[in-house]
Design a protein around this motif. Structure first.
Motif, PDB file in Angstrom:
ATOM      1  N   PHE A 266       0.823  -1.211   0.000  1.00 58.05           N
ATOM      2  CA  PHE A 266       0.000   0.000   0.000  1.00 58.05           C
ATOM      3  C   PHE A 266       0.858   1.263   0.000  1.00 58.05           C
ATOM      4  CE2 PHE A 266      -2.276  -3.254   2.537  1.00 58.05           C
ATOM      5  CZ  PHE A 266      -3.376  -3.442   1.710  1.00 58.05           C
ATOM      6  N   VAL A 267       0.526   2.195  -0.884  1.00 53.86           N
ATOM      7  CA  VAL A 267       1.071   3.556  -0.863  1.00 53.86           C
ATOM      8  C   VAL A 267      -0.107   4.476  -1.160  1.00 53.86           C
ATOM      9  CG1 VAL A 267       2.691   5.206  -1.846  1.00 53.86           C
ATOM     10  CG2 VAL A 267       3.344   2.805  -1.666  1.00 53.86           C
ATOM     11  N   TRP A 268      -0.433   5.379  -0.264  1.00 54.03           N
ATOM     12  CA  TRP A 268      -1.614   6.216  -0.430  1.00 54.03           C
ATOM     13  C   TRP A 268      -1.392   7.599   0.181  1.00 54.03           C
ATOM     14  CZ3 TRP A 268      -0.846   2.900   3.542  1.00 54.03           C
ATOM     15  CH2 TRP A 268      -1.170   3.322   4.839  1.00 54.03           C
ATOM     16  N   THR A 269      -2.371   8.477  -0.030  1.00 54.87           N
ATOM     17  CA  THR A 269      -2.326   9.813   0.565  1.00 54.87           C
ATOM     18  C   THR A 269      -3.544  10.012   1.457  1.00 54.87           C
ATOM     19  OG1 THR A 269      -3.556  10.896  -1.233  1.00 54.87           O
ATOM     20  CG2 THR A 269      -1.152  10.754  -1.456  1.00 54.87           C
ATOM     21  N   ARG A 270      -3.372  10.802   2.495  1.00 54.35           N
ATOM     22  CA  ARG A 270      -4.474  11.188   3.363  1.00 54.35           C
ATOM     23  C   ARG A 270      -4.174  12.566   3.937  1.00 54.35           C
ATOM     24  NH1 ARG A 270      -4.539   7.234   6.955  1.00 54.35           N
ATOM     25  NH2 ARG A 270      -3.508   8.365   8.645  1.00 54.35           N
ATOM     26  N   GLU A 271      -5.114  13.483   3.727  1.00 58.64           N
ATOM     27  CA  GLU A 271      -4.950  14.864   4.185  1.00 58.64           C
ATOM     28  C   GLU A 271      -3.664  15.484   3.642  1.00 58.64           C
ATOM     29  OE1 GLU A 271      -7.514  15.954   5.438  1.00 58.64           O
ATOM     30  OE2 GLU A 271      -8.472  14.095   6.036  1.00 58.64           O
ATOM     31  N   GLY A 272      -3.323  15.129   2.396  1.00 56.66           N
ATOM     32  CA  GLY A 272      -2.156  15.705   1.761  1.00 56.66           C
ATOM     33  C   GLY A 272      -0.836  15.082   2.163  1.00 56.66           C
ATOM     34  N   ARG A 273      -0.866  14.060   3.010  1.00 53.06           N
ATOM     35  CA  ARG A 273       0.363  13.381   3.436  1.00 53.06           C
ATOM     36  C   ARG A 273       0.454  12.007   2.778  1.00 53.06           C
ATOM     37  NH1 ARG A 273      -1.455  16.254   7.876  1.00 53.06           N
ATOM     38  NH2 ARG A 273       0.088  17.637   8.845  1.00 53.06           N
ATOM     39  N   ILE A 274       1.690  11.539   2.576  1.00 52.86           N
ATOM     40  CA  ILE A 274       1.932  10.282   1.874  1.00 52.86           C
ATOM     41  C   ILE A 274       2.291   9.201   2.889  1.00 52.86           C
ATOM     42  CG2 ILE A 274       3.346   9.136   0.120  1.00 52.86           C
ATOM     43  CD1 ILE A 274       3.889  12.028  -0.982  1.00 52.86           C
ATOM     44  N   TYR A 275       1.619   8.059   2.755  1.00 54.48           N
ATOM     45  CA  TYR A 275       1.854   6.952   3.666  1.00 54.48           C
ATOM     46  C   TYR A 275       2.131   5.673   2.866  1.00 54.48           C
ATOM     47  CZ  TYR A 275      -0.237   9.999   7.197  1.00 54.48           C
ATOM     48  OH  TYR A 275      -0.517  11.052   8.032  1.00 54.48           O
ATOM     49  N   ALA A 276       2.854   4.755   3.509  1.00 53.72           N
ATOM     50  CA  ALA A 276       3.136   3.457   2.901  1.00 53.72           C
ATOM     51  C   ALA A 276       3.028   2.376   3.967  1.00 53.72           C
ATOM     52  CB  ALA A 276       4.538   3.451   2.292  1.00 53.72           C
ATOM     53  N   LYS A 277       2.618   1.164   3.526  1.00 53.87           N
ATOM     54  CA  LYS A 277       2.482   0.039   4.439  1.00 53.87           C
ATOM     55  C   LYS A 277       2.888  -1.222   3.695  1.00 53.87           C
ATOM     56  CE  LYS A 277      -0.742  -1.819   7.872  1.00 53.87           C
ATOM     57  NZ  LYS A 277      -2.134  -1.809   8.365  1.00 53.87           N
ATOM     58  N   ARG A 278       3.741  -2.014   4.330  1.00 51.99           N
ATOM     59  CA  ARG A 278       4.304  -3.177   3.639  1.00 51.99           C
ATOM     60  C   ARG A 278       3.244  -4.235   3.346  1.00 51.99           C
ATOM     61  NH1 ARG A 278       9.351  -5.186   2.878  1.00 51.99           N
ATOM     62  NH2 ARG A 278      10.307  -3.638   4.245  1.00 51.99           N
ATOM     63  N   SER A 279       2.316  -4.468   4.287  1.00 51.68           N
ATOM     64  CA  SER A 279       1.292  -5.496   4.094  1.00 51.68           C
ATOM     65  C   SER A 279       0.019  -5.092   4.837  1.00 51.68           C
ATOM     66  CB  SER A 279       1.792  -6.849   4.609  1.00 51.68           C
ATOM     67  OG  SER A 279       1.903  -6.823   6.028  1.00 51.68           O
ATOM     68  N   ASP A 280      -1.029  -5.922   4.697  1.00 51.09           N
ATOM     69  CA  ASP A 280      -2.282  -5.642   5.387  1.00 51.09           C
ATOM     70  C   ASP A 280      -2.311  -6.262   6.778  1.00 51.09           C
ATOM     71  OD1 ASP A 280      -2.393  -8.246   4.633  1.00 51.09           O
ATOM     72  OD2 ASP A 280      -4.158  -8.050   3.346  1.00 51.09           O
ATOM     73  N   ASN A 281      -1.178  -6.723   7.254  1.00 53.93           N
ATOM     74  CA  ASN A 281      -1.065  -7.245   8.611  1.00 53.93           C
ATOM     75  C   ASN A 281      -1.332  -6.124   9.613  1.00 53.93           C
ATOM     76  OD1 ASN A 281      -0.155  -8.242  11.137  1.00 53.93           O
ATOM     77  ND2 ASN A 281       1.128  -9.750  10.081  1.00 53.93           N
TER      78      ASN A 281
END
Length: 309
Positions: A266-281
């Motif tokens: 996962f790589v996404w944006t929320r409130e103009g900030r960029i976030y990443a997450k390796r897995s859905d764990n």
């Protein structure tokens, strides 16, 4: 013979006068009844009209009161946005001035790590201020572009597809952003040779409307450009996202490339900030990406530069 005939005529005259008097009396009674009935009808009609006028006045008053409240709320929202924009512009100007001073000092002083660190932080602060100005904005991609198009109507129709009702006063502004684009690769037919559409940048009057649009876009994935008031065309997928600054768009694109290369899910944006997450764990924490250095640190790859806007 004269006398009997005279008596008969007198008797007939008296009888006729009596009958006429009775008829006149009956006519007077009928006329009185008609006058009374007419007055009753007029009185009833007057009451009905008065009640109808009263109902109309009450409905009109309720409508105008509601519109007045909506207008007050809209004006308050606009004043709040305007105040916030002015504050952010003032802060942005201060930071830009400070950045200019630092750059000027760099020309006459050695490039120390402390100065570079401060410069990088100033760039981040300026970008954050610019992003805060876009908190009521969304970006709609995939809507075919036509000369003379009504972008406001297009936005309202797209919102309707998402289950969101937008009034004209809810839309502060709409414009196509970015330079004109060349036709897509492989476009051969004349219909396909039309330039690719630029995204629509939309500023809404209230943050709540922007959040509702983004929330519904996640639920109703797969909407397209069919039946949104445009000339006949091949329907195209429509995407609704947060609007990002040029710097954040570039950083987001680089983060997505690095995430794919490193198998991050996962790589996404929320409130103009960029976030990443390796897995859905659930034990895996989201990481905030703020700079190109963060990309290399988080994904373990050197970020790839891009000129995308």
């Amino acid at each position: 013979m004269e006398y009997p005939m005279k008596n008969i005529m007198e008797s007939f005259s008296i009888m006729l006068d009596s009958k006429l008097a009775t008829v006149k009396q009956d006519l007077s009674i009928i006329d009185a009844k008609l006058s009374s009935t007419k007055q009753d009808i007029f009185s009833e009609m007057k009451k009905e009209f008065e009640l109808a006028i009263k109902d109309i006045k009450e409905e009109f008053t309720e409508t105008t009161d509601f519109l007045e409240e909506q207008l007050k709320s809209f004006r308050l929202d606009i004043r709040t946005i305007d105040k916030k924009v002015k504050e952010l512009e003032s802060e942005n100007q201060r930071l830009s001035t400070e950045l200019h001073i630092i750059k000027s000092n760099q020309k006459s002083q050695p490039n120390t790590s402390e100065i570079q660190c401060r410069l990088d932080q100033l760039l981040v602060d300026i970008n954050d201020r610019d992003q805060a100005l876009l908190l009521n904005d969304i970006e709609i991609s995939g809507v075919p572009e036509y000369t003379g198009e009504s972008t406001t109507h297009v936005v309202q129709t797209v919102a309707q597809k998402l289950g969101v009702k937008l009034e004209p006063q809810d839309i502060v502004g709409v414009e196509r952003v970015g330079p004109a684009r060349a036709p897509g690769a492989g476009a051969v037919a004349a219909a396909d040779a039309r330039p690719r559409s630029r995204p629509l940048a939309v500023r809404l009057a209230r943050r709540a409307l922007r959040d509702e649009m983004l929330r519904n876009a996640k639920v109703r994935r797969g909407i397209d450009s069919q039946n949104i008031g445009l000339p006949e065309h091949t329907p195209q997928p429509i995407y609704i996202n947060e609007r990002l600054t040029k710097s954040n768009r570039r950083l987001f694109w680089m983060s997505r490339q690095a995430g794919r290369a490193s198998d991050w899910k996962f790589v996404w944006t929320r409130e103009g900030r960029i976030y990443a997450k390796r897995s859905d764990n659930t034990d895996t924490k989201a990481v905030n990406i703020k700079s190109e250095q963060d990309i290399q640190r988080v994904f373990g790859v050197v970020p790839t530069a891009s000129d995308r806007k």
